[in-house]
Scaffold this motif. Structure first.
Motif, mmCIF file in Angstrom:
data_model
loop_
_atom_site.group_PDB
_atom_site.id
_atom_site.type_symbol
_atom_site.label_atom_id
_atom_site.label_comp_id
_atom_site.label_asym_id
_atom_site.label_seq_id
_atom_site.Cartn_x
_atom_site.Cartn_y
_atom_site.Cartn_z
ATOM 1 N N THR A 21 -17.803 45.222 12.901
ATOM 2 C CA THR A 21 -17.642 43.784 12.652
ATOM 3 C C THR A 21 -18.486 42.912 13.581
ATOM 4 O OG1 THR A 21 -15.712 43.898 14.059
ATOM 5 C CG2 THR A 21 -15.313 43.903 11.678
ATOM 6 N N GLY A 43 -33.157 37.236 19.811
ATOM 7 C CA GLY A 43 -31.740 37.531 19.569
ATOM 8 C C GLY A 43 -30.824 36.340 19.774
ATOM 9 N N THR A 44 -31.397 35.158 20.040
ATOM 10 C CA THR A 44 -30.550 33.993 20.309
ATOM 11 C C THR A 44 -30.956 32.750 19.502
ATOM 12 O OG1 THR A 44 -31.939 33.597 22.251
ATOM 13 C CG2 THR A 44 -29.825 34.668 22.641
ATOM 14 N N CYS A 62 -30.342 37.044 13.351
ATOM 15 C CA CYS A 62 -29.730 37.441 14.628
ATOM 16 C C CYS A 62 -28.483 36.635 14.925
ATOM 17 C CB CYS A 62 -30.738 37.324 15.777
ATOM 18 S SG CYS A 62 -31.145 35.628 16.239
ATOM 19 N N LEU A 63 -28.288 35.507 14.213
ATOM 20 C CA LEU A 63 -27.100 34.680 14.432
ATOM 21 C C LEU A 63 -26.143 34.730 13.235
ATOM 22 C CD1 LEU A 63 -28.501 31.511 16.292
ATOM 23 C CD2 LEU A 63 -27.570 33.620 17.240
ATOM 24 N N VAL A 67 -21.119 41.533 8.521
ATOM 25 C CA VAL A 67 -19.969 41.410 7.610
ATOM 26 C C VAL A 67 -19.974 40.098 6.827
ATOM 27 C CG1 VAL A 67 -18.348 42.999 8.721
ATOM 28 C CG2 VAL A 67 -18.546 40.652 9.579
ATOM 29 N N MET B 1 -13.150 44.453 17.300
ATOM 30 C CA MET B 1 -13.042 43.050 16.875
ATOM 31 C C MET B 1 -12.603 42.974 15.411
ATOM 32 S SD MET B 1 -16.165 40.271 16.825
ATOM 33 C CE MET B 1 -16.625 40.123 15.098
ATOM 34 N N ARG B 2 -11.511 42.228 15.180
ATOM 35 C CA ARG B 2 -11.076 42.014 13.800
ATOM 36 C C ARG B 2 -11.853 40.851 13.229
ATOM 37 N NH1 ARG B 2 -5.730 40.335 12.308
ATOM 38 N NH2 ARG B 2 -5.469 39.564 14.417
ATOM 39 N N TYR B 3 -12.242 40.952 11.962
ATOM 40 C CA TYR B 3 -12.967 39.878 11.288
ATOM 41 C C TYR B 3 -12.151 39.461 10.075
ATOM 42 C CZ TYR B 3 -16.556 37.781 8.250
ATOM 43 O OH TYR B 3 -17.261 36.960 7.418
ATOM 44 N N LEU B 26 -15.281 31.123 13.529
ATOM 45 C CA LEU B 26 -16.705 31.249 13.217
ATOM 46 C C LEU B 26 -17.038 30.265 12.094
ATOM 47 C CD1 LEU B 26 -19.498 32.734 13.246
ATOM 48 C CD2 LEU B 26 -18.515 34.357 11.634
ATOM 49 N N GLY B 29 -21.805 29.808 13.550
ATOM 50 C CA GLY B 29 -22.071 30.880 14.511
ATOM 51 C C GLY B 29 -23.243 30.653 15.454
ATOM 52 N N LEU B 33 -22.272 33.143 18.257
ATOM 53 C CA LEU B 33 -22.995 34.416 18.308
ATOM 54 C C LEU B 33 -23.904 34.516 19.529
ATOM 55 C CD1 LEU B 33 -21.827 34.809 15.413
ATOM 56 C CD2 LEU B 33 -23.822 36.226 15.026
ATOM 57 N N VAL B 34 -24.433 33.369 19.969
ATOM 58 C CA VAL B 34 -25.236 33.375 21.196
ATOM 59 C C VAL B 34 -24.341 33.740 22.377
ATOM 60 C CG1 VAL B 34 -26.616 31.945 22.762
ATOM 61 C CG2 VAL B 34 -26.924 31.715 20.291
ATOM 62 N N MET B 36 -21.561 35.455 22.292
ATOM 63 C CA MET B 36 -21.182 36.872 22.186
ATOM 64 C C MET B 36 -22.327 37.758 22.667
ATOM 65 S SD MET B 36 -19.146 36.791 18.547
ATOM 66 C CE MET B 36 -19.305 38.538 18.204
ATOM 67 N N LYS B 37 -23.533 37.407 22.229
ATOM 68 C CA LYS B 37 -24.721 38.190 22.585
ATOM 69 C C LYS B 37 -24.935 38.213 24.090
ATOM 70 C CE LYS B 37 -27.620 39.190 19.865
ATOM 71 N NZ LYS B 37 -28.504 39.796 18.982
ATOM 72 N N ASP B 48 -13.558 33.731 10.233
ATOM 73 C CA ASP B 48 -14.659 33.073 9.512
ATOM 74 C C ASP B 48 -14.021 32.063 8.555
ATOM 75 O OD1 ASP B 48 -16.815 32.351 7.958
ATOM 76 O OD2 ASP B 48 -17.524 34.403 7.617
ATOM 77 N N LYS B 50 -15.590 30.033 6.490
ATOM 78 C CA LYS B 50 -16.464 29.619 5.385
ATOM 79 C C LYS B 50 -15.943 29.993 3.990
ATOM 80 C CE LYS B 50 -20.229 31.392 7.293
ATOM 81 N NZ LYS B 50 -19.681 31.752 8.632
#
Ligand SMILES: Cc1cc2nc3c(=O)[nH]c(=O)nc-3n(C[C@H](O)[C@H](O)[C@H](O)COP(=O)(O)OP(=O)(O)OC[C@H]3O[C@@H](n4cnc5c(N)ncnc54)[C@H](O)[C@@H]3O)c2cc1C
Ligand code: FES
Ligand code: FES
Lengths: 158, 286
Positions: A21, A43-44, A62-63, A67, B1-3, B26, B29, B33-34, B36-37, B48, B50
């Motif tokens: 996920t 990646g950002t 990348c963002l 899923v 991680m549950r989605y 989310l 993102g 996501l940044v 998280m990364k 999510d 959406k």
């Protein structure tokens, strides 16, 4: 298979893959689906090398989570070729030498294609704004802008 | 991680409320996501939003516009009626990132991320925007300026989700504008920003709101700056007072992108320019 099953459409074809996920769609495309056109530069969200379309909108793969692609339509650079024939943007990138190392090229092509679909006759300024999310460390951008202008002209003829 | 992909706001709120670990909403993102990364957060649950129909559209009624929480920046730019009524707000949302980011980013994500430099926030506050907040048991409506309490902090309780942003009905002879200063014209974070929203009566400013971004821990409403231009036709004296009031309201950080002195000075200049644009958009002649 580990992870969640994702059913999606990529360049018009139904595709299924399973991914954890927290994996990005960029990683899913590259490592699970085998579509390595989209690249990871940062990646950002800063460089645009991973540009794809998601339900027709330009986004950074990348963002996006892998899923999230479930039930949605993805377009990648691999979808630009039709019946074995390069897209006019690809032709003009080659003709104008709009690439050197080529890492940024798939992203520029996808972003430029999205632009020309919305605006078939963009000004130079509009092209530069539309491609501001795509970074290139090699070409200095000018040749890319010329190639997009030439492709736009070519496409308007059809 | 549950989605999870709930289809109602209440269901989303309940999932978030019940989670014992690190839960995140989310939307586009582009912040989450940044983070998280970069390892700044390791969620155990990502919701999510959406897939929630109540969050997906821009609608117009006698009460004004309602913008769903998952409407992306690009969709706002494409909405002609919204851009006609609130050009400053749409421009502010459109400044968030590149076309790639526009395809995903939302105003509510911009707000709830809590950055002092968030571009759409001063424009939303100047517009008098409200947030429809949904918890697992009740709904409430909150002024947007009451949502962010400090960098990265909001007043939302555990589980609360913003369903939509509402804008008040647009009075005739009204205009808004948003300007930011960045070293690069695209893809940069505001060093200073200013939003102005006003309504005229026979060329005279009747009501106004002036909001600054990136000059304090949260966006600031500068009531004195609005007062300086109310009752005027934006003559030089009024604009001088507005500029001074904005400078006085600044409490910025000092960093390589802008010193305190610089940010303070530019805040006044941008507010003055934004006021002039808003005035002309409202039909006034300078
Ligand atoms: C390359 C790049 C450039 C950028 N440039 C800019 C810029 O110029 N200006 C600017 O202001 N920002 C910029 N950003 C930051 C970011 O794009 C914006 O803040 C954006 O609006 C976030 O929206 P989102 O929908 O993607 O948020 P998400 O990442 O989905 O969410 C952000 C936060 O808000 C919370 N949240 C989201 N929706 C809700 C909801 N409905 N209710 C409650 N909480 C919610 C999430 O839980 C999360 O904590 C940039 C980001 C990147 C990657
Ligand atoms: S890899 Fe996605 S924007 Fe750089
Ligand atoms: S060709 Fe090397 S980064 Fe663009």
């Amino acid at each position: 298979m580990t992870g969640v099953l994702v059913s999606t459409t990529i360049n018009g074809d139904a595709v299924q893959f399973a991914c954890p996920t927290d994996e990005t769609l960029l990683d899913s495309l590259r490592n699970r689906v085998g579509l390595t056109g989209a690249k990871e530069g940062c990646g950002t969200g800063d460089c645009g090398a991973c540009s794809i379309t998601l339900d027709g909108r330009l986004v950074c793969a990348c963002l996006v989570l892998g899923v999230e692609a479930n039930g949605r339509e993805i377009g990648t650079v691999e979808g630009l070729v039709e019946d074995g024939k390069l897209h006019p943007l690809q032709e003009k990138f080659i003709e104008h030498a709009a690439l050197q190392c080529g890492i940024c090229t798939p992203g520029f092509l996808v972003a430029a294609k999205t632009l020309l679909e919305k605006n078939p006759k963009p000004s130079e300024e509009q092209i530069r704004y539309a491609l501001a999310g795509n970074l290139c460390r090699c070409t200095g951008y000018d040749k890319i802008v010329r190639a997009v202008q030439a492709a736009a002209k070519e496409m308007r003829k059809k | 991680m549950r989605y999870e992909t709930p289809t109602t706001t209440k269901e989303a709120a309940t999932l978030l409320y019940k989670e014992k670990g690190q839960a995140h909403i989310l939307a586009g993102g582009t912040d989450l996501l940044v983070r998280m990364k970069m390892g700044m957060t390791e969620p155990t649950l990502v919701v999510d939003i959406k897939h929630i129909p109540a969050m997906q559209a821009i609608t117009k009624s006698a009460a004004g516009f309602k913008i769903g929480a998952t409407v992306c920046g690009a969709a706002m730019t494409e909405h002609a009626a919204l851009g006609k009524a609130w050009p400053g707000l749409v421009e502010a949302a459109n400044l968030i990132g590149s076309d790639q980011i526009q395809g995903r980013c939302t105003m509510v994500g911009n707000l709830c991320n809590g950055s002092p430099a968030a571009d759409s926030v001063p424009a939303m506050i100047a517009a008098g925007a409200k947030a429809i907040v949904v918890g697992k048991d009740k709904r409430r409506t909150v002024a947007v300026d009451k949502i962010v309490t400090g960098p990265g902090k909001t007043s939302l309780a555990k589980g609360e989700v913003i369903e939509a942003i509402t804008l008040p009905a647009r009075l005739p002879r009204s205009g808004d504008a948003y300007l930011r200063f960045t070293p690069r014209t695209e893809m940069d974070i505001a060093v200073v920003s200013a939003a102005v929203n006003l309504t005229l009566e026979r060329g005279v400013v009747k009501t106004a709101r002036v909001v600054l971004g990136a000059v304090a821990p949260t966006a600031v409403i500068v009531a004195k700056a609005a007062k300086a231009i109310i009752g005027t036709k934006l003559d030089d004296e009024a604009l001088e007072k507005l500029t001074a009031a904005c400078a006085a309201a600044c409490n910025p950080i000092d960093d390589k992108r802008g010193t305190i002195e610089y940010r303070t000075k530019v805040a006044g200049v941008l507010a003055k320019r934004a006021a002039k644009i808003a005035y002309q958009r409202a039909g006034g002649t300078l």
